[in-house]
Design a protein around this motif. Structure first.
Motif, PDB file in Angstrom:
ATOM      1  N   GLN A 192      31.964   1.768  36.156  1.00 30.17           N
ATOM      2  CA  GLN A 192      31.521   1.633  34.776  1.00 30.17           C
ATOM      3  C   GLN A 192      31.132   2.987  34.187  1.00 30.17           C
ATOM      4  O   GLN A 192      31.433   3.287  33.023  1.00 30.17           O
ATOM      5  CB  GLN A 192      30.328   0.673  34.684  1.00 30.17           C
ATOM      6  CG  GLN A 192      30.653  -0.759  35.079  1.00 30.17           C
ATOM      7  CD  GLN A 192      30.384  -1.030  36.550  1.00 30.17           C
ATOM      8  OE1 GLN A 192      31.032  -0.439  37.428  1.00 30.17           O
ATOM      9  NE2 GLN A 192      29.460  -1.931  36.828  1.00 30.17           N
ATOM     10  N   GLU A 193      30.466   3.823  34.998  1.00 29.06           N
ATOM     11  CA  GLU A 193      30.090   5.162  34.533  1.00 29.06           C
ATOM     12  C   GLU A 193      31.324   6.013  34.263  1.00 29.06           C
ATOM     13  O   GLU A 193      31.312   6.868  33.361  1.00 29.06           O
ATOM     14  CB  GLU A 193      29.189   5.841  35.562  1.00 29.06           C
ATOM     15  CG  GLU A 193      27.798   5.234  35.641  1.00 29.06           C
ATOM     16  CD  GLU A 193      26.969   5.861  36.743  1.00 29.06           C
ATOM     17  OE1 GLU A 193      27.453   6.810  37.395  1.00 29.06           O
ATOM     18  OE2 GLU A 193      25.832   5.392  36.953  1.00 29.06           O
ATOM     19  N   LYS A 195      33.950   5.029  32.968  1.00 31.62           N
ATOM     20  CA  LYS A 195      34.403   4.630  31.629  1.00 31.62           C
ATOM     21  C   LYS A 195      33.460   5.139  30.544  1.00 31.62           C
ATOM     22  O   LYS A 195      33.889   5.745  29.559  1.00 31.62           O
ATOM     23  CB  LYS A 195      34.520   3.118  31.542  1.00 31.62           C
ATOM     24  CG  LYS A 195      34.898   2.571  30.150  1.00 31.62           C
ATOM     25  CD  LYS A 195      34.959   1.057  30.166  1.00 31.62           C
ATOM     26  CE  LYS A 195      35.461   0.490  28.837  1.00 31.62           C
ATOM     27  NZ  LYS A 195      34.551   0.779  27.712  1.00 31.62           N
ATOM     28  N   THR A 196      32.164   4.903  30.733  1.00 29.75           N
ATOM     29  CA  THR A 196      31.211   5.171  29.654  1.00 29.75           C
ATOM     30  C   THR A 196      30.750   6.619  29.593  1.00 29.75           C
ATOM     31  O   THR A 196      30.500   7.152  28.505  1.00 29.75           O
ATOM     32  CB  THR A 196      29.984   4.259  29.799  1.00 29.75           C
ATOM     33  OG1 THR A 196      29.385   4.482  31.102  1.00 29.75           O
ATOM     34  CG2 THR A 196      30.375   2.793  29.683  1.00 29.75           C
ATOM     35  N   ASP A 197      30.629   7.286  30.760  1.00 31.55           N
ATOM     36  CA  ASP A 197      30.055   8.631  30.788  1.00 31.55           C
ATOM     37  C   ASP A 197      31.070   9.734  31.043  1.00 31.55           C
ATOM     38  O   ASP A 197      30.792  10.894  30.724  1.00 31.55           O
ATOM     39  CB  ASP A 197      28.979   8.719  31.885  1.00 31.55           C
ATOM     40  CG  ASP A 197      27.843   7.727  31.673  1.00 31.55           C
ATOM     41  OD1 ASP A 197      27.682   7.252  30.530  1.00 31.55           O
ATOM     42  OD2 ASP A 197      27.135   7.419  32.657  1.00 31.55           O
TER      43      ASP A 197
END
Length: 248
Positions: A192-193, A195-197
């Motif tokens: 998820q990181e 993707k987001t970060d």
């Protein structure tokens, strides 16, 4: 048998520069870095070039040779015709410091943004145990010599300077993928990181990073695509979303 080769080498600094013509002796078995060193010794003593091991393991001598990102120490002169002009320029994606030396600090900034391996609770160093298949799965990624040729050739940052703030590039997305595959890594939500970060969504899997890797790491197929698949499962798999909803 030696011969005289024609070289064009970029000379300049952050304020600007241009290609400079040289005619230099080439001997059998030499690589581009040998020729650059001869130019330094005989014609251009102030030429700046970064290098260390001359064995394809330190990643220092990255440059663009006839427009292709390569290691100068691993590019043999025998791949060029004797009457061919060899053009050597600095990596285009990073700011020039002087001549063939670029400022690659962007990569170290991105490296610091990746959370380190998180060991599992209650397991001391030396007590880690893994299946051999898990060791082999991520071993490929540890061959990286951080030459940053993959970062340089990735058009997401090469052609769009403003993406650098939000995109870590293939080298560090590969690092995240390696950690995410590690069965003992206790850090949650690496996919998820990514993707987001770290801007995983910017990658459109053209495989240009894989094509220039001197260690022949299959960055796209074995790291980036599997990471994208895990992100897609997390965010868009309807069964998984239903399962998460039922737990609320």
């Amino acid at each position: 048998m030696g011969y005289k080769a024609k070289f064009k080498v970029w000379r300049g600094d952050a304020s600007g520069g241009d290609l400079q013509d040289f005619t230099v002796e080439v001997n059998e078995g030499e690589v581009v870095l040998d020729v650059i060193h001869r130019l330094q010794a005989t014609q251009a003593p102030d030429m700046a070039v970064r290098w260390n091991c001359k064995a394809g393991k330190c990643g220092s001598c990255s440059a663009e040779i006839n427009g292709r990102p390569r290691l100068m120490c691993m590019t043999r002169m025998s791949v060029f015709a004797e009457d061919e002009t060899v053009t050597v320029t600095p990596m285009r994606t990073f700011p020039v410091i002087r001549d063939l030396v670029t400022d690659v600090s962007y990569n170290y900034e991105k490296a610091r943004e990746v959370p380190a391996f998180a060991p599992p609770e209650g397991v001391a160093p030396g007590e880690y145990r893994m299946q051999q298949v898990d060791v082999e799965r991520s071993q490929e990624f540890r061959k990286c010599i951080e030459c940053f040729l993959c970062q340089n050739t990735c058009h997401v940052v090469r052609d769009h300077e403003d993406n650098k703030a939000n995109f870590s590039g293939p080298r560090f997305l590969m690092r995240i993928a390696e950690l995410d595959m590690h069965p003992l890594d206790a850090h949650e939500n690496r996919a998820q990181e990514a993707k987001t970060d770290h801007g995983l969504g910017f990658c459109n899997i053209t495989k240009c990073c894989t094509e220039v890797c001197p260690e022949h790491i299959k960055i796209t197929d074995n790291a980036l695509i599997p990471m994208k698949e895990r992100v897609a499962d997390h965010y868009y798999d309807p069964i998984l979303r239903l399962f998460k909803r039922s737990k609320k």
